[in-house]
Design an enzyme around this catalytic site. Structure first.
Site, PDB file in Angstrom:
ATOM      1  N   SER A 174     -15.428 -18.287 -11.016  1.00  0.00           N
ATOM      2  CA  SER A 174     -16.350 -19.128 -10.416  1.00  0.00           C
ATOM      3  C   SER A 174     -16.347 -20.057 -10.217  1.00  0.00           C
ATOM      4  CB  SER A 174     -18.169 -18.399 -10.596  1.00  0.00           C
ATOM      5  OG  SER A 174     -17.843 -16.607 -10.948  1.00  0.00           O
ATOM      6  N   GLY A 180     -13.937  -8.713 -14.447  1.00  0.00           N
ATOM      7  CA  GLY A 180     -13.138  -7.713 -14.322  1.00  0.00           C
ATOM      8  C   GLY A 180     -13.226  -6.806 -13.150  1.00  0.00           C
ATOM      9  N   GLU A 214      -8.422  -6.241   4.584  1.00  0.00           N
ATOM     10  CA  GLU A 214      -8.076  -7.650   4.081  1.00  0.00           C
ATOM     11  C   GLU A 214      -7.515  -8.689   5.058  1.00  0.00           C
ATOM     12  OE1 GLU A 214      -5.714  -5.324   1.319  1.00  0.00           O
ATOM     13  OE2 GLU A 214      -7.641  -5.011   0.282  1.00  0.00           O
ATOM     14  N   TYR A 244       0.693  -0.772   0.069  1.00  0.00           N
ATOM     15  CA  TYR A 244       0.023  -0.114  -0.120  1.00  0.00           C
ATOM     16  C   TYR A 244       0.694   1.198  -0.134  1.00  0.00           C
ATOM     17  CZ  TYR A 244      -4.619  -1.840   0.243  1.00  0.00           C
ATOM     18  OH  TYR A 244      -5.516  -2.880  -0.269  1.00  0.00           O
ATOM     19  N   ARG A 268      -6.149 -14.923 -12.507  1.00  0.00           N
ATOM     20  CA  ARG A 268      -7.496 -14.702 -13.001  1.00  0.00           C
ATOM     21  C   ARG A 268      -9.004 -15.021 -11.751  1.00  0.00           C
ATOM     22  NH1 ARG A 268      -4.640 -12.460 -15.805  1.00  0.00           N
ATOM     23  NH2 ARG A 268      -4.854 -12.552 -18.345  1.00  0.00           N
ATOM     24  N   GLN A 269      -9.485 -14.741 -12.064  1.00  0.00           N
ATOM     25  CA  GLN A 269     -10.572 -15.545 -10.629  1.00  0.00           C
ATOM     26  C   GLN A 269     -11.749 -16.274 -11.795  1.00  0.00           C
ATOM     27  OE1 GLN A 269     -10.312 -11.637 -10.080  1.00  0.00           O
ATOM     28  NE2 GLN A 269      -9.230 -11.626  -8.651  1.00  0.00           N
TER      29      GLN A 269
END
Length: 393
Positions: A209, A385, A137, A95, A206-207
């Site tokens: 489901s 996205g 987080e 961060y 990549r995500q």
């Protein structure tokens, strides 16, 4: 707490951010990756190339400026983005690096207009916002780590089975390489997959489901193969072509806030387009197994029959239910698309609707559901996205 002066300065710069936001975030990413190329292991290169990530960050910074007096207004967005961050493995020490380069980008684009007072105010504001993300987080990482069979960051999984669901969607059944079970997840959640593709310098994440109801020993993802010339398709093509049964890939713990409320027995409608069917399969199977008397509608839109995945599975789950209507629409055929008239005929507006698919599809569905009288809290949706604005007014 931020001083009134700091808040006033940040709010006063909101119009400037609206005008120059994408220019600032484009400079930010360019300089950040030049100085810290290792962060390219985390960010989606295709979203960068297409400007989607820059636009999403510009929207987020602008929203923070507008709501600086009441940052709790952006908490839902913070939580949604935090889920993504946790699934990507973002760490607290990253961060300050981001903050440094964001401030430098503001200065570079705005020049003398970015006075010391403005930069100082934004530095303070960024610190408060970053702390909010880090706190949210941290609790998510703790929950993921401490749940049964849980872990943080990435863990090796073996591809136990690979099953073709349609001409362009293939399911991957994933089991932990160490032989353990998987944590329980909520229908609608996703995992991240991290791969190092031969010939590529950086890892790609990549995500996807989770596309079946929770099982004790495996995850299932169902991946649409993008076109060979689509920059978004690098990972999906690699998974389809080169990742076979027995291969190992790295997987994050489940995350995400697009969740079926499995405690309800009121009417529910699942409305999907294309690969947006994947989280719906997890939800639909869960309803069939746990509340089979729940009034349920399952509507899916595909371009044609060859691209329609899970038809047999939908029929199988529906057979276990006492009050269910299902229909697949082929946009290239006589049935056409899911229209407002179709929704009026199928959807009970006293219940909940879950919508997932390409952005134009979702905008149309959400607009039509609202026109039928469904309230905001009854309509649940997820898009793939970066968190782009949905134009559904």
């Amino acid at each position: 707490m931020l001083s009134q002066q700091t808040r006033d300065i940040v709010k006063s710069t909101a119009p400037v951010l609206a005008e120059h936001g994408t220019a600032i975030t484009s400079v930010f990413y360019r300089n950040l990756f030049n100085a810290h190329p290792e962060l390219l292991n985390v960010f989606n290169h295709a979203n960068q190339a297409q400007g989607r990530q820059q636009a999403a960050l510009a929207n987020a910074v602008y929203a923070a400026a507008v709501h600086i007096d009441n940052l709790e207004n952006i908490l839902p967005a913070v939580v949604q983005i935090a889920h993504k961050h946790v699934s990507l493995g973002i760490k607290p020490e990253q961060y300050p690096i981001v903050g440094e380069f964001l401030l430098k980008a503001i200065k570079e684009v705005l020049g003398d207009a970015a006075t010391d007072d403005i930069l100082k105010a934004w530095e303070e504001a960024y610190g408060v916002i970053a702390d909010a993300f880090i706190g949210v987080e941290d609790s998510m990482y703790k929950e993921a780590r401490e749940q049964e069979n849980g872990w943080n960051f990435f863990k090796p999984f073996t591809v136990a089975r690979k099953v073709q669901e349609s001409d362009n969607i293939t399911s991957f059944y994933l089991k932990p390489a160490d032989g353990s079970n998987v944590p329980h997840y909520k229908p609608g959640q996703y995992i991240s997959v991290r791969v190092l593709i031969p010939g590529e310098k950086y890892t790609m994440i990549r995500q996807y489901s989770l596309s079946q109801a929770p099982k004790a020993d495996e995850f299932r993802i169902s991946v649409k193969r993008e076109a060979d010339n689509d920059p978004n398709g690098v990972v999906s093509i690699y998974l389809h072509k080169q990742v076979d049964e027995g291969a190992t890939i790295e997987v994050s713990a489940p995350a995400g806030e697009f969740l079926l409320d499995a405690t309800k027995d009121t009417p529910v409608a699942f409305i999907s387009g294309g690969v947006g069917i994947t989280p719906m399969m997890s939800m639909f199977e869960t309803v069939a197994a746990t509340t089979p008397d729940r009034p349920t509608v399952f509507l899916h839109s595909a371009r044609n029959e060859a691209l329609a995945a899970f038809r047999d599975a939908v029929e199988k789950h529906a057979a276990a239910m006492s009050n269910v209507k299902t229909k697949t629409f082929y946009s290239g055929g006589p049935d056409g698309v899911i229209t407002g008239e179709v929704l009026k005929a199928y959807v009970d507006i006293t219940g909940d609707a879950y919508v997932c698919g390409p952005v134009p599809f979702m905008e149309a569905m959400i607009r039509e559901l609202r026109a039928l009288g469904m309230k905001e809290e009854q309509i649940h949706y997820e898009f793939f996205g970066p968190a782009l604005q949905l134009d559904n007014n």
